[in-house]
Write a protein that holds these residues in place. Structure first.
Motif, mmCIF file in Angstrom:
data_model
loop_
_atom_site.group_PDB
_atom_site.id
_atom_site.type_symbol
_atom_site.label_atom_id
_atom_site.label_comp_id
_atom_site.label_asym_id
_atom_site.label_seq_id
_atom_site.Cartn_x
_atom_site.Cartn_y
_atom_site.Cartn_z
ATOM 1 N N GLU A 66 -11.980 11.807 -80.866
ATOM 2 C CA GLU A 66 -12.105 12.523 -79.561
ATOM 3 C C GLU A 66 -14.114 12.902 -79.437
ATOM 4 N N LEU A 67 -14.453 12.653 -80.680
ATOM 5 C CA LEU A 67 -16.021 12.984 -80.615
ATOM 6 C C LEU A 67 -16.631 11.671 -80.011
ATOM 7 N N GLN A 68 -17.582 11.841 -79.018
ATOM 8 C CA GLN A 68 -18.225 10.798 -78.474
ATOM 9 C C GLN A 68 -19.846 10.726 -79.019
ATOM 10 N N ILE A 69 -19.982 9.699 -79.896
ATOM 11 C CA ILE A 69 -21.394 9.700 -80.733
ATOM 12 C C ILE A 69 -22.327 8.880 -79.713
ATOM 13 N N ILE B 97 -18.652 5.167 -79.569
ATOM 14 C CA ILE B 97 -19.960 5.084 -79.943
ATOM 15 C C ILE B 97 -20.668 4.404 -78.737
ATOM 16 N N HIS B 98 -21.660 5.127 -78.269
ATOM 17 C CA HIS B 98 -22.405 4.674 -76.967
ATOM 18 C C HIS B 98 -23.938 4.539 -77.402
ATOM 19 N N VAL B 99 -24.327 3.288 -77.372
ATOM 20 C CA VAL B 99 -25.532 2.712 -77.581
ATOM 21 C C VAL B 99 -26.408 2.889 -76.204
ATOM 22 N N ARG B 100 -27.341 3.706 -76.417
ATOM 23 C CA ARG B 100 -28.108 3.755 -74.861
ATOM 24 C C ARG B 100 -29.701 3.439 -75.357
#
Length: 418
Positions: free
Chosen positions: A270-273, A294-297
């Motif tokens: 549930e944790l958005q990294i 996991i979101h790479v921005r």
């Protein structure tokens, strides 16, 4: 080769080698020379003047203890410089005024030599160019503050009132500088034996240089104006990512413990990294880029960065434990706390004791065990957040560096440490 100084009004050529002369006279002000690490003033402006040497320069340009100031870029290639001008490229404007100027020494080769003999010769050439530029500005026995270990170690600077090396990293552990590691180690030895002052972001860097002159730990800081006011609106790209959010800011390279982040992501789906920064090494993020939470921005400007931190539920110092990270004073941890976020960090000596809102674990995989504790902290109370910002301002850090450069001994122990 010496292209001169960009300045509002160049002073006459004056003697600069008389150490007996006081650069500040009776005014309480002193003359300074500041040099960058491996990049230029134009690079600093392009990135928003947000790295530690950039912040120090901004203070020097507007400080009541600074009279004359020469800002010096590293050596640059004459051929590349000429080609840039032919193609219509220009540099960021410098705020020159009387006795304040920017100097760019030129040479034929594009990069620094890697052999120690070559570095010594380059240091002597740079020293001579710097001395002439300082004389043209009318500076007298200026205090030199340099962020470059090569300048601090290989430029004689015997015409300066003092030499202070500002160490923001242990460059002998940075992979991008690997060809120069032997030369930088020799520079450290020269810094130590010449008795130069060292202002370092961590005690670990001081211990590795082993200076016999004065030394002081000066951690990174924050700019209060960036962190004032109410919480800004979250950026549009961040609004698409559900809460709870855990934010990491920084270059995405081998420092990042991607294996530990995968453990955290799998344990708490549930944790958005959110990983926000330049991808310095593709391999460092390839293994986690497909993990759903996991979101790479890509990197963003300062205002969106502040907004992202202030709209995150927690922030991460998710590093591997290496000699490089063990010597860091992570700038990000001060900015996370300035934004009011609780922080999960691996246990490194430079991050201990900064705040009780920093929760430490032995490694990134251990973040999962303290995640609920971190989330329970919630946003910091506004008065506590602003107190932290004020106590850890860049200006207060820079006062310590100026004290060190000017020989103000308050708070310095008998062995030169503070």
């Amino acid at each position: 080769m010496d292209p001169g100084v960009s300045t509002g009004e160049a002073g006459p050529l004056r003697g600069i080698g008389d150490r007996g002369a006081d650069s500040g006279g009776d005014s309480g002000m002193s003359d300074f020379v500041f040099t960058f690490t491996f990049e230029t003033y134009d690079d600093a402006v392009t990135r928003g003047m947000n790295r530690p040497p950039d912040r120090l320069l901004a203070t020097l340009l507007d400080h009541p203890r600074v009279d004359g100031l020469l800002v010096a870029n590293p050596h640059r290639s004459l051929l590349k410089r000429g080609a840039k001008k032919l193609l219509g490229g220009g540099d960021a404007p410098f705020p020159a005024r009387e006795r304040v100027g920017l100097h760019t020494p030129l040479r034929l080769r594009a990069s620094d030599p890697v052999d120690i003999g070559g570095l010594r010769a380059a240091g002597q050439d740079y020293d001579a160019s710097l001395r002439r530029a300082a004389a043209r500005l009318g500076l007298r026995t200026p205090h030199v503050i340099t962020a470059s270990p090569l300048v601090a170690g290989f430029a004689p600077l015997d015409w300066a009132a003092s030499v202070t090396y500002y160490a923001r990293d242990d460059w002998t552990e940075l992979p991008a500088r690997r060809p120069w590691w032997p030369g930088i180690r020799e520079a450290y030895r020269q810094i130590a034996t010449r008795g130069a002052s060292v202002a370092a972001v961590s005690q670990q860097i001081i211990d590795r240089i082993e200076p016999i002159g004065p030394a002081r730990v000066v951690p990174n800081g924050v700019e209060p104006a960036e962190w004032a006011g109410e919480t800004p609106a979250e950026p549009d790209w961040l609004a698409t990512i559900p809460r709870p959010r855990a934010l990491y800011v920084g270059t995405l390279d081998s420092r990042l413990d991607t294996a530990g982040l995968r453990v955290l992501a799998d344990a708490r789906p549930e944790l958005q990294i959110v990983l926000l920064g330049v991808v310095g090494e593709e391999a460092a993020v390839a293994s986690i880029a497909s993990v759903p939470n996991i979101h790479v921005r890509p990197p963003v400007g300062r205002a969106p960065l502040v907004a992202a931190i202030r709209n995150s539920d927690m922030c991460l110092v998710a590093h591997n434990r290496t000699r490089l990270t063990e010597a860091m004073s992570p700038l990000k941890i001060y900015e996370y706390l300035a934004g009011g976020a609780p922080v999960l960090s691996i246990d490194l000596e430079p991050v201990r004791g900064i705040s009780d809102r920093v929760l430490l674990t032995q490694d990134v995989a251990g973040f999962a065990e303290r995640l609920d504790e971190a989330l329970a902290h919630g946003p910091a109370r506004e008065d506590d957040r602003l107190r932290f910002v004020g106590e850890n301002s860049w200006r207060s850090r820079h006062e310590q560096i100026l004290d060190l450069a000017l020989g103000v001994r308050a708070g310095v122990t008998g062995d030169g440490r503070s």
